[in-house]
Design a protein around this motif. Structure first.
Motif, PDB file in Angstrom:
ATOM      1  N   THR A   1     -48.826   0.320  -7.706  1.00 25.10           N
ATOM      2  CA  THR A   1     -49.215   0.328  -9.117  1.00 25.10           C
ATOM      3  C   THR A   1     -47.996   0.247 -10.022  1.00 25.10           C
ATOM      4  OG1 THR A   1     -51.179   1.612  -8.557  1.00 25.10           O
ATOM      5  CG2 THR A   1     -50.524   1.586 -10.868  1.00 25.10           C
ATOM      6  N   GLU A   2     -46.911   0.933  -9.654  1.00 24.60           N
ATOM      7  CA  GLU A   2     -45.670   0.839 -10.442  1.00 24.60           C
ATOM      8  C   GLU A   2     -45.171  -0.602 -10.469  1.00 24.60           C
ATOM      9  OE1 GLU A   2     -43.542   2.790 -12.418  1.00 24.60           O
ATOM     10  OE2 GLU A   2     -45.360   3.993 -12.438  1.00 24.60           O
ATOM     11  N   ARG A   3     -45.229  -1.269  -9.326  1.00 28.15           N
ATOM     12  CA  ARG A   3     -44.800  -2.666  -9.272  1.00 28.15           C
ATOM     13  C   ARG A   3     -45.674  -3.531 -10.178  1.00 28.15           C
ATOM     14  NH1 ARG A   3     -45.811  -5.384  -3.847  1.00 28.15           N
ATOM     15  NH2 ARG A   3     -47.829  -5.542  -4.828  1.00 28.15           N
ATOM     16  N   ASP A   4     -46.982  -3.288 -10.138  1.00 28.59           N
ATOM     17  CA  ASP A   4     -47.885  -4.041 -11.009  1.00 28.59           C
ATOM     18  C   ASP A   4     -47.598  -3.769 -12.482  1.00 28.59           C
ATOM     19  OD1 ASP A   4     -49.062  -5.121  -8.796  1.00 28.59           O
ATOM     20  OD2 ASP A   4     -50.911  -3.951  -8.935  1.00 28.59           O
ATOM     21  N   LEU A   5     -47.311  -2.518 -12.817  1.00 27.27           N
ATOM     22  CA  LEU A   5     -47.001  -2.183 -14.208  1.00 27.27           C
ATOM     23  C   LEU A   5     -45.713  -2.870 -14.657  1.00 27.27           C
ATOM     24  CD1 LEU A   5     -47.858   1.626 -14.312  1.00 27.27           C
ATOM     25  CD2 LEU A   5     -49.075  -0.210 -15.490  1.00 27.27           C
ATOM     26  N   GLU A   6     -44.711  -2.896 -13.802  1.00 31.75           N
ATOM     27  CA  GLU A   6     -43.450  -3.549 -14.156  1.00 31.75           C
ATOM     28  C   GLU A   6     -43.623  -5.062 -14.321  1.00 31.75           C
ATOM     29  OE1 GLU A   6     -40.720  -2.353 -11.127  1.00 31.75           O
ATOM     30  OE2 GLU A   6     -40.656  -0.282 -11.851  1.00 31.75           O
ATOM     31  N   ASN A   7     -44.514  -5.657 -13.514  1.00 30.37           N
ATOM     32  CA  ASN A   7     -44.770  -7.102 -13.598  1.00 30.37           C
ATOM     33  C   ASN A   7     -45.838  -7.449 -14.619  1.00 30.37           C
ATOM     34  OD1 ASN A   7     -42.878  -7.535 -11.587  1.00 30.37           O
ATOM     35  ND2 ASN A   7     -44.398  -7.456  -9.959  1.00 30.37           N
ATOM     36  N   ASN A   8     -46.422  -6.416 -15.248  1.00 32.90           N
ATOM     37  CA  ASN A   8     -47.488  -6.606 -16.228  1.00 32.90           C
ATOM     38  C   ASN A   8     -48.671  -7.376 -15.636  1.00 32.90           C
ATOM     39  OD1 ASN A   8     -48.577  -6.005 -18.700  1.00 32.90           O
ATOM     40  ND2 ASN A   8     -47.759  -7.835 -19.703  1.00 32.90           N
ATOM     41  N   THR A   9     -49.031  -6.994 -14.403  1.00 39.99           N
ATOM     42  CA  THR A   9     -50.168  -7.607 -13.709  1.00 39.99           C
ATOM     43  C   THR A   9     -51.115  -6.500 -13.260  1.00 39.99           C
ATOM     44  OG1 THR A   9     -49.047  -7.509 -11.567  1.00 39.99           O
ATOM     45  CG2 THR A   9     -48.776  -9.530 -12.856  1.00 39.99           C
ATOM     46  N   TYR A  10     -52.286  -6.911 -12.854  1.00 39.33           N
ATOM     47  CA  TYR A  10     -53.240  -5.959 -12.279  1.00 39.33           C
ATOM     48  C   TYR A  10     -53.841  -6.580 -11.032  1.00 39.33           C
ATOM     49  CZ  TYR A  10     -57.345  -3.219 -11.320  1.00 39.33           C
ATOM     50  OH  TYR A  10     -58.293  -2.466 -10.692  1.00 39.33           O
ATOM     51  N   ARG A  11     -53.789  -5.830  -9.960  1.00 37.52           N
ATOM     52  CA  ARG A  11     -54.423  -6.262  -8.715  1.00 37.52           C
ATOM     53  C   ARG A  11     -55.380  -5.169  -8.272  1.00 37.52           C
ATOM     54  NH1 ARG A  11     -48.818  -7.987  -6.687  1.00 37.52           N
ATOM     55  NH2 ARG A  11     -48.708 -10.069  -7.535  1.00 37.52           N
ATOM     56  N   SER A  12     -56.589  -5.576  -8.016  1.00 39.16           N
ATOM     57  CA  SER A  12     -57.570  -4.619  -7.526  1.00 39.16           C
ATOM     58  C   SER A  12     -57.200  -4.211  -6.104  1.00 39.16           C
ATOM     59  CB  SER A  12     -58.964  -5.246  -7.542  1.00 39.16           C
ATOM     60  OG  SER A  12     -59.883  -4.371  -6.934  1.00 39.16           O
ATOM     61  N   ARG A  13     -57.381  -2.969  -5.798  1.00 41.64           N
ATOM     62  CA  ARG A  13     -57.075  -2.461  -4.471  1.00 41.64           C
ATOM     63  C   ARG A  13     -58.358  -2.040  -3.749  1.00 41.64           C
ATOM     64  NH1 ARG A  13     -52.909  -2.515  -7.120  1.00 41.64           N
ATOM     65  NH2 ARG A  13     -50.767  -2.303  -6.634  1.00 41.64           N
ATOM     66  N   HIS A  14     -59.442  -2.759  -4.025  1.00 41.55           N
ATOM     67  CA  HIS A  14     -60.730  -2.365  -3.455  1.00 41.55           C
ATOM     68  C   HIS A  14     -60.745  -2.469  -1.936  1.00 41.55           C
ATOM     69  CE1 HIS A  14     -61.260  -6.708  -4.035  1.00 41.55           C
ATOM     70  NE2 HIS A  14     -62.104  -6.637  -3.019  1.00 41.55           N
ATOM     71  N   VAL A  15     -60.056  -3.433  -1.355  1.00 42.38           N
ATOM     72  CA  VAL A  15     -60.035  -3.558   0.109  1.00 42.38           C
ATOM     73  C   VAL A  15     -59.247  -2.401   0.718  1.00 42.38           C
ATOM     74  CG1 VAL A  15     -59.271  -4.977   2.045  1.00 42.38           C
ATOM     75  CG2 VAL A  15     -60.317  -6.060   0.047  1.00 42.38           C
ATOM     76  N   LEU A  16     -58.063  -2.142   0.181  1.00 49.10           N
ATOM     77  CA  LEU A  16     -57.234  -1.050   0.688  1.00 49.10           C
ATOM     78  C   LEU A  16     -57.936   0.295   0.514  1.00 49.10           C
ATOM     79  CD1 LEU A  16     -54.470  -0.445   1.926  1.00 49.10           C
ATOM     80  CD2 LEU A  16     -53.561  -0.253  -0.384  1.00 49.10           C
ATOM     81  N   ASN A  17     -58.548   0.508  -0.632  1.00 48.91           N
ATOM     82  CA  ASN A  17     -59.285   1.757  -0.872  1.00 48.91           C
ATOM     83  C   ASN A  17     -60.481   1.880   0.061  1.00 48.91           C
ATOM     84  OD1 ASN A  17     -57.556   2.592  -2.903  1.00 48.91           O
ATOM     85  ND2 ASN A  17     -58.776   1.655  -4.521  1.00 48.91           N
ATOM     86  N   SER A  18     -61.178   0.789   0.303  1.00 51.02           N
ATOM     87  CA  SER A  18     -62.341   0.809   1.197  1.00 51.02           C
ATOM     88  C   SER A  18     -61.932   1.111   2.632  1.00 51.02           C
ATOM     89  CB  SER A  18     -63.078  -0.527   1.144  1.00 51.02           C
ATOM     90  OG  SER A  18     -63.568  -0.770  -0.155  1.00 51.02           O
TER      91      SER A  18
END
Length: 110
Positions: free
Chosen positions: A75-92
Protein backbone atom coordinates in the motif's frame (compact mmCIF):
# COMPACT_ATOMS: atom_id res chain seq x y z
CA UNK A 1 -2.59 13.85 -4.57
CA UNK A 2 -1.64 11.73 -1.60
CA UNK A 3 -1.88 13.41 1.76
CA UNK A 4 -0.03 12.56 4.98
CA UNK A 5 -3.32 11.27 6.40
CA UNK A 6 -3.29 8.50 3.76
CA UNK A 7 0.09 7.29 5.02
CA UNK A 8 -1.06 7.56 8.63
CA UNK A 9 -4.21 5.56 7.84
CA UNK A 10 -2.05 2.88 6.24
CA UNK A 11 0.14 2.81 9.34
CA UNK A 12 -2.90 2.53 11.64
CA UNK A 13 -4.14 -0.39 9.58
CA UNK A 14 -0.74 -2.07 9.85
CA UNK A 15 -0.73 -1.56 13.61
CA UNK A 16 -4.18 -3.18 13.77
CA UNK A 17 -2.73 -6.23 12.00
CA UNK A 18 0.12 -6.28 14.53
CA UNK A 19 -2.32 -6.05 17.47
CA UNK A 20 -4.35 -8.91 16.04
CA UNK A 21 -1.23 -11.01 15.56
CA UNK A 22 -0.03 -10.30 19.10
CA UNK A 23 -3.47 -11.27 20.46
CA UNK A 24 -3.33 -14.59 18.58
CA UNK A 25 0.21 -15.26 19.79
CA UNK A 26 -0.78 -14.44 23.37
CA UNK A 27 -3.83 -16.68 23.15
CA UNK A 28 -1.64 -19.47 21.76
CA UNK A 29 0.74 -19.16 24.71
CA UNK A 30 -2.18 -19.25 27.14
CA UNK A 31 -3.56 -22.42 25.53
CA UNK A 32 -0.17 -24.16 25.48
CA UNK A 33 0.87 -23.14 29.01
CA UNK A 34 -2.50 -24.02 30.51
CA UNK A 35 -2.34 -27.46 28.89
CA UNK A 36 1.16 -27.98 30.31
CA UNK A 37 -0.05 -26.78 33.72
CA UNK A 38 -2.88 -29.32 33.68
CA UNK A 39 -0.45 -32.07 32.68
CA UNK A 40 1.78 -31.21 35.65
CA UNK A 41 -1.21 -31.26 38.00
CA UNK A 42 -2.39 -34.63 36.70
CA UNK A 43 1.13 -36.07 36.54
CA UNK A 44 0.65 -37.15 32.94
CA UNK A 45 3.70 -37.18 30.67
CA UNK A 46 3.66 -36.26 26.99
CA UNK A 47 2.51 -33.31 25.00
CA UNK A 48 -1.23 -33.02 24.66
CA UNK A 49 -3.33 -31.88 21.76
CA UNK A 50 -3.90 -28.49 23.39
CA UNK A 51 -0.20 -27.71 23.16
CA UNK A 52 -0.43 -28.35 19.42
CA UNK A 53 -3.41 -25.97 19.20
CA UNK A 54 -1.45 -23.34 21.11
CA UNK A 55 1.52 -23.70 18.77
CA UNK A 56 -0.74 -23.38 15.73
CA UNK A 57 -2.23 -20.18 17.19
CA UNK A 58 1.27 -18.78 17.74
CA UNK A 59 2.27 -19.54 14.14
CA UNK A 60 -1.02 -18.10 12.88
CA UNK A 61 -0.38 -14.90 14.88
CA UNK A 62 3.07 -14.58 13.35
CA UNK A 63 1.59 -15.13 9.89
CA UNK A 64 -0.95 -12.36 10.51
CA UNK A 65 1.84 -9.94 11.39
CA UNK A 66 3.86 -10.91 8.30
CA UNK A 67 0.76 -10.54 6.12
CA UNK A 68 0.03 -7.12 7.62
CA UNK A 69 3.60 -6.03 6.92
CA UNK A 70 3.30 -7.20 3.31
CA UNK A 71 0.04 -5.31 2.79
CA UNK A 72 1.53 -2.23 4.48
CA UNK A 73 4.50 -2.14 2.11
CA UNK A 74 2.38 -2.80 -0.97
CA UNK A 75 0.00 0.00 0.00
CA UNK A 76 2.89 2.39 0.73
CA UNK A 77 4.27 1.67 -2.73
CA UNK A 78 0.87 2.35 -4.26
CA UNK A 79 0.56 5.60 -2.32
CA UNK A 80 4.00 6.75 -3.48
CA UNK A 81 3.12 5.90 -7.11
CA UNK A 82 -0.33 7.48 -6.75
CA UNK A 83 -1.98 4.26 -7.93
CA UNK A 84 -4.50 1.86 -6.48
CA UNK A 85 -4.44 -1.88 -6.89
CA UNK A 86 -7.11 -4.08 -5.45
CA UNK A 87 -5.76 -6.87 -3.29
CA UNK A 88 -8.88 -9.02 -3.42
CA UNK A 89 -7.00 -12.13 -4.61
CA UNK A 90 -4.30 -11.84 -1.95
CA UNK A 91 -6.89 -11.11 0.75
CA UNK A 92 -9.05 -14.03 -0.40
CA UNK A 93 -6.11 -16.44 -0.34
CA UNK A 94 -5.10 -15.29 3.14
CA UNK A 95 -8.68 -15.61 4.41
CA UNK A 96 -8.92 -19.10 2.88
CA UNK A 97 -5.72 -20.19 4.64
CA UNK A 98 -6.97 -18.88 7.98
CA UNK A 99 -10.31 -20.65 7.48
CA UNK A 100 -8.59 -23.92 6.57
CA UNK A 101 -6.49 -23.72 9.73
CA UNK A 102 -9.57 -22.91 11.83
CA UNK A 103 -11.65 -25.76 10.38
CA UNK A 104 -8.73 -28.17 10.75
CA UNK A 105 -8.36 -27.29 14.42
CA UNK A 106 -12.11 -27.56 14.94
CA UNK A 107 -12.14 -31.04 13.38
CA UNK A 108 -9.26 -32.14 15.60
CA UNK A 109 -11.25 -31.18 18.69
CA UNK A 110 -14.16 -33.43 17.75
Amino acid sequence: MVSPSDHMANERTFLAWVRTGIALIGFGFVIAKFALFLQILKGVKGVGQSVLFGEVMIVLGAAVIVYGLLIYHLTERDLENNTYRSRHVLNSVFAAVVLIVAVSLALLVI
